[in-house]
Design a protein around this motif. Structure first.
Motif, PDB file in Angstrom:
ATOM      1  N   ALA A  66       0.724  -1.147   0.036  1.00  0.00           N
ATOM      2  CA  ALA A  66       0.180  -0.017   0.052  1.00  0.00           C
ATOM      3  C   ALA A  66       0.858   1.290   0.105  1.00  0.00           C
ATOM      4  O   ALA A  66       2.153   1.116   0.195  1.00  0.00           O
ATOM      5  CB  ALA A  66      -0.739  -0.131   1.290  1.00  0.00           C
ATOM      6  N   LYS A  67       0.357   2.036  -0.235  1.00  0.00           N
ATOM      7  CA  LYS A  67       0.955   3.736  -0.209  1.00  0.00           C
ATOM      8  C   LYS A  67       1.266   4.119   1.099  1.00  0.00           C
ATOM      9  O   LYS A  67       1.305   3.701   2.018  1.00  0.00           O
ATOM     10  CB  LYS A  67      -0.060   4.608  -1.091  1.00  0.00           C
ATOM     11  CG  LYS A  67      -0.024   4.236  -2.305  1.00  0.00           C
ATOM     12  CD  LYS A  67      -1.190   5.332  -3.129  1.00  0.00           C
ATOM     13  CE  LYS A  67      -1.270   4.995  -4.707  1.00  0.00           C
ATOM     14  NZ  LYS A  67      -2.275   5.815  -5.410  1.00  0.00           N
ATOM     15  N   LEU A  68       2.288   4.900   1.143  1.00  0.00           N
ATOM     16  CA  LEU A  68       3.050   5.722   2.157  1.00  0.00           C
ATOM     17  C   LEU A  68       2.018   6.178   3.215  1.00  0.00           C
ATOM     18  O   LEU A  68       2.277   5.941   4.445  1.00  0.00           O
ATOM     19  CB  LEU A  68       3.977   6.953   1.852  1.00  0.00           C
ATOM     20  CG  LEU A  68       4.813   7.347   2.923  1.00  0.00           C
ATOM     21  CD1 LEU A  68       5.617   6.450   3.687  1.00  0.00           C
ATOM     22  CD2 LEU A  68       5.660   8.419   2.375  1.00  0.00           C
ATOM     23  N   PHE A  69       0.918   6.974   2.788  1.00  0.00           N
ATOM     24  CA  PHE A  69       0.100   7.383   3.639  1.00  0.00           C
ATOM     25  C   PHE A  69      -1.501   7.161   3.389  1.00  0.00           C
ATOM     26  O   PHE A  69      -2.305   7.804   3.802  1.00  0.00           O
ATOM     27  CB  PHE A  69       0.133   9.153   3.501  1.00  0.00           C
ATOM     28  CG  PHE A  69       1.468   9.503   4.126  1.00  0.00           C
ATOM     29  CD1 PHE A  69       1.643   9.632   5.523  1.00  0.00           C
ATOM     30  CD2 PHE A  69       2.525  10.286   3.676  1.00  0.00           C
ATOM     31  CE1 PHE A  69       2.923   9.949   6.020  1.00  0.00           C
ATOM     32  CE2 PHE A  69       3.618  10.544   3.938  1.00  0.00           C
ATOM     33  CZ  PHE A  69       3.835  10.436   5.222  1.00  0.00           C
ATOM     34  N   SER A  70      -1.738   6.143   2.531  1.00  0.00           N
ATOM     35  CA  SER A  70      -3.041   5.732   2.187  1.00  0.00           C
ATOM     36  C   SER A  70      -2.987   4.147   1.878  1.00  0.00           C
ATOM     37  O   SER A  70      -1.788   3.680   1.637  1.00  0.00           O
ATOM     38  CB  SER A  70      -3.504   6.453   1.180  1.00  0.00           C
ATOM     39  OG  SER A  70      -3.373   5.883  -0.226  1.00  0.00           O
ATOM     40  N   VAL A  75      -2.087   8.957   7.020  1.00  0.00           N
ATOM     41  CA  VAL A  75      -1.762   7.886   7.947  1.00  0.00           C
ATOM     42  C   VAL A  75      -0.404   7.027   7.564  1.00  0.00           C
ATOM     43  O   VAL A  75      -0.827   6.534   6.576  1.00  0.00           O
ATOM     44  CB  VAL A  75      -2.902   6.880   8.666  1.00  0.00           C
ATOM     45  CG1 VAL A  75      -2.270   6.205   9.896  1.00  0.00           C
ATOM     46  CG2 VAL A  75      -3.963   7.966   9.221  1.00  0.00           C
ATOM     47  N   ILE A  76       0.488   6.998   8.110  1.00  0.00           N
ATOM     48  CA  ILE A  76       1.728   6.672   7.789  1.00  0.00           C
ATOM     49  C   ILE A  76       1.679   4.932   7.693  1.00  0.00           C
ATOM     50  O   ILE A  76       1.203   4.309   8.677  1.00  0.00           O
ATOM     51  CB  ILE A  76       3.001   6.990   8.214  1.00  0.00           C
ATOM     52  CG1 ILE A  76       4.137   6.638   7.336  1.00  0.00           C
ATOM     53  CG2 ILE A  76       3.436   6.436   9.749  1.00  0.00           C
ATOM     54  CD1 ILE A  76       5.336   7.556   7.730  1.00  0.00           C
ATOM     55  N   ASN A  77       2.486   4.364   6.671  1.00  0.00           N
ATOM     56  CA  ASN A  77       2.519   2.921   6.359  1.00  0.00           C
ATOM     57  C   ASN A  77       3.666   2.285   7.225  1.00  0.00           C
ATOM     58  O   ASN A  77       4.702   2.717   6.827  1.00  0.00           O
ATOM     59  CB  ASN A  77       2.537   2.519   5.129  1.00  0.00           C
ATOM     60  CG  ASN A  77       2.656   1.147   4.751  1.00  0.00           C
ATOM     61  OD1 ASN A  77       3.285   0.394   5.363  1.00  0.00           O
ATOM     62  ND2 ASN A  77       2.207   0.834   3.321  1.00  0.00           N
TER      63      ASN A  77
END
Lengths: 493, 483, 95
Positions: free
Chosen positions: B27-31, B58-60
């Motif tokens: 998944a993406k960095l913040f989604s 929100v961070i991964n």
């Protein structure tokens, strides 16, 4: 059944539980009230059909014994909360036609608990203002304005930015309304319209799905006619949200249970720096009165010092515009809202944003852009962040000596549209008592405490320790009861 | 030092690289939107990635772990406290109007990369920092004559920006840097290094100076997407700058683009304006705090990296630095070699892997992962040589068949009847026939022309179609010639 | 701090907001007034005071690396002023 619109939430819940009326009846009365108060321009979007459908579903839930804590209560939603399928404007031209495909966490929580949406209420554009005069959808008129509806002898402002919320609740068109508070946008309009408004601790209410103004300051909160109603509604609005990195993972207390009326032995801080030069006598008087009421209830007033209070406004007017300048960069005419075409992408941006933002928003974006720009960052933005730390430290120190702080909410009663309008600084001074707690992230509430010589409402503000909304609400209710304000707006549904 | 010869004498190129490496994550960095390459436009976009009102990052956690892992792989300082900032600028494929990045306090500080140069020598290049940031979307300019189309699938994908010190002096060094960095990232499993798909892109900073002089004004060549282009762009850009200076001109600090059809760098019009990014800490996020024990845990799970592997190959297998380099450059190659070398002569294994196998793969345009010859089968082939079933020469023939068919070496040997002749009687009769047919040469040999020995061996091998055991041939031939 | 017209025009450009020429003077006045007001912060001693980023006394929360969002192109594009073939569309950008 016009009487239904004059109920408190607590009384309405009682009536619904006792089957004295249904949620549909309660909602119908409010839908009608919403129409009645149209001269106030409080609503941007009325959603009567949705309201009735929600009310019907609410009655069905209640019949099945599945009533939520706000089951069947019709409320208004500040048009800064994204609502799925319902236009969300932030009172800005730039969000023309925008219909979110998602629902904000706070409104989702309210619907989960059974509340019914009457519509989306007006505000200052992007919540930037203290008088609800910067909305693209027009000024909101306070129901306290004298004269005939629509032909007011003096058009008073309801305060801002949650002016539509305040007007709708004060005029008995909604049992409560959501507000948001960045520097006082719940508390000041609550004070101006004689209602209760609480901004909880930063992190209590999720910001997910709320159009951002200044991320480090924005907090949602309820605006209601009583402290008890505020406790009911606040409980439904808050709660941990994993989708907001600044949301705090703490259990939500039963705020209503905190309203014991017992404040004996509580230390009430009275900050000496809030006795600002030129404070109107009636503001000073109501403040003293508030101290007296609390003393009579067994609390102990203590003088405290918040030495950096005088720098709060200046700090706020750097921090908030800086964050806003960046938060509002996404309104570029590309993916939603207004687009004004241009020959190039750059022209399209400039045309869209030039036409889409009103003067106050433009002013704040430009100030924010400037204070973040190369060469000025340290002198303005970073300096303001440091002063903000000192303001927070002031409160940390103060709360070693007291449990709650009492101050006036606003430096005056409501003013008329047209006054204080030319000078942005004059307008900013409205927030002088509310901004410090915003900067420190503390819970703050405005409670009606009386009326001024002009017959207009006066509010007192209570500030609490982080996540101690319970004490704020408890003390607030003591003032509410002692003040027993009976004055009502001349214009009501 | 290698200098460029100008009209006014020698010039030195100074090169620094900023590599954007896409983090391997689901998944993406913040989604929570997916990151897979090649999806339908805008199909992997959340409301966060498209910057809808009220959306929040929100961070991964895996992306943080990948950045830390990479930092550790670059022997870099891991900053236990780092901050995410907003870099503000307007661009069609930047929905938020800002990129969430790290500016003053990145997650990884100073590290280093050892370059393995073609001559076998190595050189250390400093890594200034590594930080996490969001990728932007993609602008497509060729879909419509007057419009640009925007695909936000890439918007919000985690990138590591890895910044080098201006430590490189030639295009070759820059190429070696990118190759080595890519190799390390692949070993770590933090970036697939696929430059064609854009998962690794380079911004190249180039300036020139007279040897010993202070740094000159640099130009940044943006988004170069192959190692070859990095090297070509540097060569071109350095000569362009030298020419300007030698003609009395002055270098403007600017952003340039590598034109992959004209092989020139040119000024980017869209980036011409002076930028003022107005960095400030993202108020939607809090500072990132890392637990030192967590960092230690990651450190313990680091794989053996190319430099360590190379050293081990040299000491354990006695390989030459050159062979070791070739083998460790890709983890799959090194693993292949080790599988082949296990229980066998490592030098022989290395020769076969780097010689025949890589040669054939190269010609076929295949990666080691696609090799038709498995490590097991190549090992089997070497075993057949060792136990004298086939000779080294025949083995090459067998290998060719293995590469074509993927069959086991023993099967090929059987099918083709390539088994080595070790029957001394058969060999003796072949030798007798050769000696009889070349009586004159036998006489010459016996009169002292030792060099003719090779000739006889060749003739015997020819007569036995190469299947005679060379050692036996040598032995019997020598006895007979001397007798 | 007093801002001149040129500076305001520069900031407006940085913020991508078209400001008509005849409003620049007035705007410069207003902005200067606000800047003058906020400059009182210069009086505050902030030596060794850490700048505040967030009032929330917590560290950054992390989510798992799972695909939980996206995959709704129509919803993403539904508000777009101009879209085509699954893309957002803007005037030609020259690189």
């Amino acid at each position: 059944m016009t009487g239904l619109t004059h109920l408190t939430m607590a009384a309405a819940l009682d009536g619904l539980a006792k089957k004295e009326f249904t949620a549909v009846e309660l909602t119908e009365a409010h839908v009608k009230a919403v129409e009645t108060i149209r001269p106030l321009n409080a609503f941007i979007t009325e959603t009567p059909e949705q309201a009735l459908a929600m009310a019907k579903a609410s009655d069905a839930r209640r019949a099945k014994g599945e009533a939520g804590p706000m089951e069947g209560l019709p409320i208004a939603v500040k048009d800064l909360f994204c609502t799925k399928g319902v236009p969300t404007t932030a009172a800005s031209h730039i969000l023309d036609g925008f219909k979110p495909e998602y629902e904000s966490t706070v409104t989702s929580n309210l619907w989960r608990d059974g509340a019914v949406m009457l519509g989306k209420v007006n505000l200052d554009e992007f919540a930037m203002g203290s008088a609800n005069i910067t909305s693209y959808h027009g000024n909101v008129v306070s129901p306290w304005s004298p004269g005939e509806a629509g032909n007011w002898s003096r058009q008073l402002v309801p305060g801002g930015s949650s002016g539509g919320s305040a007007a709708a609740v004060a005029a008995r068109a909604a049992l409560g309304a959501t507000g948001t508070d960045t520097g006082g946008s719940i508390r000041q309009p609550a004070a101006f319209t004689g209602i209760v408004g609480i901004k909880p601790t930063y992190g209590r209410c999720s910001r997910w799905g709320v159009v951002a103004f200044a991320s480090s300051l924005d907090q949602a909160g309820p605006m209601t006619r009583t402290v008890e109603d505020a406790a009911i509604m606040l409980r439904s609005m808050c709660g941990f949200d994993p989708k907001d990195s600044t949301s705090v993972d703490l259990p939500v207390p039963d705020f209503r249970a905190a309203l014991t009326g017992d404040i004996r032995g509580l230390k009430v801080g009275i900050p000496k720096e809030y006795r600002v030069e030129g404070m109107p006598a009636e503001i000073a008087a109501i403040w003293d009165q508030g101290i007296e009421w609390l003393k009579q209830a067994g609390a102990e007033p203590v003088e405290i010092s918040l030495p950096h209070t005088k720098y709060a406004l200046a700090t706020y007017y750097i921090v908030a515009p800086a964050e806003a300048s960046s938060n509002l960069a996404r309104y570029d005419g590309l993916r939603y809202g207004l687009r004004v075409e241009g020959a190039s992408l750059k022209d399209m941006y400039e045309n869209t944003r030039g036409a889409g933002f009103g003067k106050e928003v433009r002013r704040r974006i430009l100030i924010g852009t400037y204070v973040l720009s190369a060469g000025y960052y340290d002198a303005y933005y970073n300096k303001a962040r440091q002063v903000r730390t000192r303001i927070k430290w002031d409160f940390d120190e103060a709360f070693k000596q007291c449990d709650v702080i009492l101050t006036p909410t606003a430096p005056s009663t409501a003013f008329a549209i047209g006054e204080k309008m030319d000078d942005p600084i004059q307008m900013y001074l409205n927030d002088v008592f509310t901004v410090p707690a915003s900067l420190a992230g503390l819970p703050g509430m405005s409670v009606p405490a009386g009326v001024g010589s002009d017959g207009l409402p006066l509010g007192l503000q209570l500030l609490g320790r982080p996540f101690d909304e319970e004490t704020v609400l408890r003390v607030g209710q003591v003032i509410e009861k002692a003040a027993a304000v009976t004055a009502t707006p001349p214009f009501m549904a | 030092m290698s200098y460029i010869q100008g009209e006014t004498g020698d010039w030195e190129i100074v090169i620094g690289l900023e590599v954007h490496a896409q983090v391997i994550s689901n998944a993406k960095l913040f989604s929570g939107a997916a990151t897979a390459f090649g999806a339908e436009p805008n199909s992997q976009v959340s409301f966060v990635d498209a910057a809808f009102p009220g959306m929040l990052p929100v961070i991964n956690e895996h992306c943080i772990e990948q950045a830390v892992r990479t930092g550790l792989g670059l022997k870099a300082q891991i900053n236990l406290h780092s901050v995410f900032d907003r870099k503000n600028y307007f661009y069609a494929d930047l929905p938020q109007g800002y990129q969430i990045s790290q500016y003053l306090q990145p997650i990884v500080g100073k590290g280093e990369i050892v370059l393995d140069l073609p001559d076998g020598s190595s050189r250390t290049v400093g890594v200034t920092r590594l930080h996490l940031e969001q990728d932007a979307g993609k602008s497509l300019h060729d879909q419509h004559p007057a419009k640009t189309y925007i695909d936000l699938n890439r918007s919000g994908v985690a990138l590591m920006e890895i910044v080098s010190e201006p430590d490189m002096r030639t295009a070759e060094e820059a190429g070696a840097y990118v190759r080595k960095l890519r190799s390390i990232l692949r070993y770590l499993g933090t970036c697939d290094g696929n430059m064609e798909e854009g998962s690794m892109r380079c911004d190249v900073n180039v300036s020139v100076r007279k040897p010993g002089a202070p740094f000159g004004t640099r130009c940044e060549i943006k988004n170069v997407n192959s190692i070859r282009f990095v090297m070509q762009a540097i060569e071109y850009e350095a000569r362009r700058q030298i020419e300007i200076i030698e003609e009395g001109g002055k270098i403007d600090q600017e952003t340039r683009l590598w034109d992959t059809t004209k092989f020139v760098t040119r000024s980017m019009r869209s980036k011409e304006e002076a930028h003022d990014y107005r960095y400030f800490p993202d108020p939607d996020l809090l500072p990132l705090e890392l637990d030192p024990a967590w960092v230690e845990d990651i450190k313990r799970t680091l794989p053996e990296l190319p430099d360590d592997k190379k050293a081990r190959f040299i000491s354990e297998y006695k390989l030459s630095p050159y062979d070791a380099n070739v083998l460790v450059s890709e983890k799959a190659r090194a693993d292949f070699f080790e599988a082949v070398a296990k229980g066998r002569d490592p030098k022989l294994a290395a020769n076969w892997v780097t010689g025949e196998l890589f040669g054939y793969l190269n010609k076929a345009g295949k990666e080691i992962e696609e090799s038709p010859v498995s490590a097991e089968n190549l090992g089997g082939l070497i075993d057949l040589i060792a136990d004298n079933t086939i000779s080294g020469r025949i083995a090459k023939e067998v290998f060719e068949a293995m590469f074509e068919t993927g069959e086991k070496p023993a099967d090929i040997v059987e099918k083709k009847g390539l088994r080595q002749v070790t029957d001394t009687g058969a060999i003796e009769s072949s030798i007798d026939a050769v000696l009889a047919a070349n009586a004159d040469k036998v006489a010459e040999f016996r009169s002292g022309k030792d060099k003719l020995f090779g000739f006889f061996v060749g003739q015997v091998m020819k007569a036995t179609q190469g299947k005679a055991n060379p050692a036996l041939v040598n032995e019997i031939l020598m006895t007979k010639l001397k007798g | 701090m007093s801002l001149d017209k040129a500076t305001v025009a520069k900031i407006a450009h940085l913020a991508r907001i078209k400001v008509p020429d005849d409003e620049l003077d007035h705007l410069a006045g207003e902005l200067s007034q606000i800047l003058t007001f906020v400059e009182q912060l210069g009086e505050v001693d902030t030596q060794d005071v850490p700048p505040m980023t967030s009032v929330a006394a917590q560290t950054l929360r992390r989510r798992k690396d799972e695909v939980t969002d996206g995959g709704y192109r129509d919803a993403v594009l539904s508000n777009g002023p101009e879209t085509a073939e699954g893309f957002y569309v803007v005037p030609k950008v020259v690189e």
